[in-house]
Enzyme design. Structure first.
Site, PDB file in Angstrom:
ATOM      1  N   LYS A   1      50.571  51.709  41.039  1.00 43.51           N
ATOM      2  CA  LYS A   1      50.751  51.373  42.456  1.00 43.51           C
ATOM      3  C   LYS A   1      51.249  49.936  42.617  1.00 43.51           C
ATOM      4  CE  LYS A   1      46.384  52.331  43.305  1.00 43.51           C
ATOM      5  NZ  LYS A   1      45.940  52.758  41.953  1.00 43.51           N
TER       6      LYS A   1
ATOM      7  N   ARG B   1      40.814  54.369  50.920  1.00 44.13           N
ATOM      8  CA  ARG B   1      40.264  54.925  49.681  1.00 44.13           C
ATOM      9  C   ARG B   1      39.160  55.920  49.959  1.00 44.13           C
ATOM     10  NH1 ARG B   1      41.620  50.674  45.889  1.00 44.13           N
ATOM     11  NH2 ARG B   1      40.989  51.239  43.798  1.00 44.13           N
TER      12      ARG B   1
ATOM     13  N   ARG C   1      46.446  46.437  29.987  1.00 43.74           N
ATOM     14  CA  ARG C   1      47.001  45.636  31.102  1.00 43.74           C
ATOM     15  C   ARG C   1      46.546  44.181  31.019  1.00 43.74           C
ATOM     16  NH1 ARG C   1      46.044  47.412  37.179  1.00 43.74           N
ATOM     17  NH2 ARG C   1      43.871  47.415  36.523  1.00 43.74           N
TER      18      ARG C   1
ATOM     19  N   ARG D   1      41.553  42.021  33.413  1.00 41.32           N
ATOM     20  CA  ARG D   1      40.666  42.154  34.567  1.00 41.32           C
ATOM     21  C   ARG D   1      39.275  42.575  34.104  1.00 41.32           C
ATOM     22  NH1 ARG D   1      43.804  45.583  39.179  1.00 41.32           N
ATOM     23  NH2 ARG D   1      41.790  46.664  39.200  1.00 41.32           N
TER      24      ARG D   1
HETATM   25  P1  AP5 Z   1      49.394  48.864  37.829  1.00 42.45           P
HETATM   26  O1  AP5 Z   1      50.694  48.891  38.578  1.00 42.45           O
HETATM   27  O2  AP5 Z   1      48.628  47.600  37.783  1.00 42.45           O
HETATM   28  O3  AP5 Z   1      48.474  50.077  38.325  1.00 42.45           O
HETATM   29  P2  AP5 Z   1      47.660  50.280  39.679  1.00 42.45           P
HETATM   30  O4  AP5 Z   1      47.845  51.725  40.076  1.00 42.45           O
HETATM   31  O5  AP5 Z   1      48.037  49.245  40.694  1.00 42.45           O
HETATM   32  O6  AP5 Z   1      46.196  50.100  39.125  1.00 42.45           O
HETATM   33  P3  AP5 Z   1      44.932  49.278  39.625  1.00 42.45           P
HETATM   34  O7  AP5 Z   1      43.977  49.284  38.463  1.00 42.45           O
HETATM   35  O8  AP5 Z   1      45.296  47.960  40.187  1.00 42.45           O
HETATM   36  O9  AP5 Z   1      44.406  50.210  40.755  1.00 42.45           O
HETATM   37  P4  AP5 Z   1      43.009  50.336  41.256  1.00 42.45           P
HETATM   38  O10 AP5 Z   1      43.262  51.226  42.424  1.00 42.45           O
HETATM   39  O11 AP5 Z   1      41.971  50.820  40.314  1.00 42.45           O
HETATM   40  O12 AP5 Z   1      42.537  48.842  41.520  1.00 42.45           O
HETATM   41  P5  AP5 Z   1      42.470  47.905  42.804  1.00 42.45           P
HETATM   42  O13 AP5 Z   1      42.901  46.573  42.406  1.00 42.45           O
HETATM   43  O14 AP5 Z   1      43.118  48.563  43.986  1.00 42.45           O
HETATM   44  O15 AP5 Z   1      49.715  49.395  36.342  1.00 42.45           O
HETATM   45  C1  AP5 Z   1      48.697  49.506  35.342  1.00 42.45           C
HETATM   46  C2  AP5 Z   1      49.295  49.198  33.958  1.00 42.45           C
HETATM   47  O16 AP5 Z   1      50.247  50.214  33.606  1.00 42.45           O
HETATM   48  C3  AP5 Z   1      50.068  47.881  33.890  1.00 42.45           C
HETATM   49  O17 AP5 Z   1      49.832  47.278  32.630  1.00 42.45           O
HETATM   50  C4  AP5 Z   1      51.559  48.275  34.032  1.00 42.45           C
HETATM   51  O18 AP5 Z   1      52.409  47.397  33.351  1.00 42.45           O
HETATM   52  C5  AP5 Z   1      51.567  49.667  33.417  1.00 42.45           C
HETATM   53  N1  AP5 Z   1      52.481  50.590  34.083  1.00 42.45           N
HETATM   54  C6  AP5 Z   1      52.657  50.727  35.435  1.00 42.45           C
HETATM   55  N2  AP5 Z   1      53.547  51.705  35.705  1.00 42.45           N
HETATM   56  C7  AP5 Z   1      53.937  52.203  34.503  1.00 42.45           C
HETATM   57  C8  AP5 Z   1      54.827  53.268  34.111  1.00 42.45           C
HETATM   58  N3  AP5 Z   1      55.495  53.989  35.025  1.00 42.45           N
HETATM   59  N4  AP5 Z   1      54.972  53.519  32.785  1.00 42.45           N
HETATM   60  C9  AP5 Z   1      54.293  52.791  31.851  1.00 42.45           C
HETATM   61  N5  AP5 Z   1      53.445  51.774  32.157  1.00 42.45           N
HETATM   62  C10 AP5 Z   1      53.258  51.494  33.466  1.00 42.45           C
HETATM   63  O19 AP5 Z   1      40.905  47.907  43.125  1.00 42.45           O
HETATM   64  C11 AP5 Z   1      39.965  47.287  42.285  1.00 42.45           C
HETATM   65  C12 AP5 Z   1      38.560  47.455  42.835  1.00 42.45           C
HETATM   66  O20 AP5 Z   1      38.454  46.826  44.147  1.00 42.45           O
HETATM   67  C13 AP5 Z   1      38.096  48.898  43.102  1.00 42.45           C
HETATM   68  O21 AP5 Z   1      37.597  49.496  41.911  1.00 42.45           O
HETATM   69  C14 AP5 Z   1      37.017  48.676  44.160  1.00 42.45           C
HETATM   70  O22 AP5 Z   1      35.832  48.218  43.597  1.00 42.45           O
HETATM   71  C15 AP5 Z   1      37.598  47.579  45.015  1.00 42.45           C
HETATM   72  N6  AP5 Z   1      38.420  48.063  46.150  1.00 42.45           N
HETATM   73  C16 AP5 Z   1      39.778  47.874  46.318  1.00 42.45           C
HETATM   74  N7  AP5 Z   1      40.198  48.465  47.441  1.00 42.45           N
HETATM   75  C17 AP5 Z   1      39.102  49.033  48.030  1.00 42.45           C
HETATM   76  C18 AP5 Z   1      38.902  49.812  49.214  1.00 42.45           C
HETATM   77  N8  AP5 Z   1      39.928  50.124  50.041  1.00 42.45           N
HETATM   78  N9  AP5 Z   1      37.655  50.254  49.485  1.00 42.45           N
HETATM   79  C19 AP5 Z   1      36.620  49.931  48.662  1.00 42.45           C
HETATM   80  N10 AP5 Z   1      36.725  49.216  47.527  1.00 42.45           N
HETATM   81  C20 AP5 Z   1      37.964  48.769  47.206  1.00 42.45           C
END
Ligand code: AP5
Length: 224
Positions: free
Chosen positions: A16, A91, A130, A163
């Site tokens: 994402k 979410r 990552r 992270r």
């Molecule tokens: P990346 O693009 O970083 O993936 P992502 O989908 O953004 O993954 P996240 O881990 O950031 O998502 P998440 O939803 O768990 O975390 P968030 O920060 O929102 O890519 C990942 C890796 O793959 C990278 O190394 C990249 O280079 C590689 N890659 C990407 N695309 C590729 C491809 N096509 N092919 C090969 N490699 C590829 O949330 C974190 C925490 O915050 C949650 O767990 C929760 O505790 C809290 N939180 C956040 N939002 C909320 C909410 N709305 N409500 C409640 N709690 C929340």
């Protein structure tokens, strides 16, 4: 289309954030990633950060009322008038209802919910490798997308770190939380005709091209 109001959905590690960076460049829209907002609040030690830290580190979800407040205060800023990209919000069904109501009240609507999906074994591999930069959260992968100099961000020269929630046991928890609390939103947006699916296991540029093509089609349909 007068506005481009987009949300990015999908399991942790589906790509994402990677796609959001490209879409922000394409459309020059404000980008609100709740995970980034929480990590910044934790780093700064704000009230939100103190409350969120143990929850984020355990891989659980921060309570709806806190997250809804965080997003709503950004909605009513002039920069979001022509559209926005939301990453990681909504979410839960409660968050989706709050977003719907907020858009309705402002006479706006969602352009599309972009679902980037990828199998569990692939996202585990991606998250384990990552690295992100401490300054701006630019994303790398130790094998697929390494920086030119190990441990240093190509874009701003800052240090690369892993992270806290990318440890194996927390990744597992995040995936099960996604399945239980966020996956129901796929049907939610499908029933409203807003869902668009993308195969996140394809290379990043290919996923990006598919999203661009879909948004171009939506724009054409809106003009008919
Ligand atoms: P990346 O693009 O970083 O993936 P992502 O989908 O953004 O993954 P996240 O881990 O950031 O998502 P998440 O939803 O768990 O975390 P968030 O920060 O929102 O890519 C990942 C890796 O793959 C990278 O190394 C990249 O280079 C590689 N890659 C990407 N695309 C590729 C491809 N096509 N092919 C090969 N490699 C590829 O949330 C974190 C925490 O915050 C949650 O767990 C929760 O505790 C809290 N939180 C956040 N939002 C909320 C909410 N709305 N409500 C409640 N709690 C929340």
């Amino acid at each position: 289309m007068s506005e481009l109001n987009l949300i990015l959905m999908g399991p942790p590690g589906a790509g994402k954030g990677t796609q959001a960076e490209r879409l922000v460049d394409d459309f020059d829209l404000p980008y609100y990633a709740t995970g980034d907002i929480l990590r910044a609040a934790i780093a700064e030690g704000t009230e939100l950060g103190k409350e969120a830290q143990p929850i984020v580190e355990a891989g659980d979800l921060v309570p709806d009322e806190l997250m809804i407040g965080v997003i709503m205060e950004r909605f009513d800023t002039p920069e979001a008038e022509d559209g926005f990209i939301l990453d990681g919000f909504p979410r839960t069904v409660g968050q989706a209802e709050a977003l719907d109501e907020a858009l309705d009240r402002r006479g706006r609507s969602l352009t599309a919910a972009l679902l980037i999906d990828a199998p569990a074994e692939e996202v585990i591999r991606r998250l384990s490798g990552r690295r992100i930069c401490v300054k701006n959260g630019h994303v790398y992968h130790v094998e697929n997308d390494p920086p030119k100099t190990e441990g240093v961000c190509d874009q701003d020269g800052s240090r690369l770190i892993q992270r806290d929630d990318d440890k194996p046991e927390t990744i597992k928890r995040r995936l099960s939380v996604y399945r239980e609390q966020t996956e129901p939103l796929i049907d939610w947006y499908d029933q409203r005709g807003a869902l668009r699916r993308f195969d996140g296991s394809r290379p990043p540029d290919e996923v990006h091209s598919h999203i661009r093509a879909t948004l171009a089609t939506l724009a054409l349909e809106a003009e008919l």
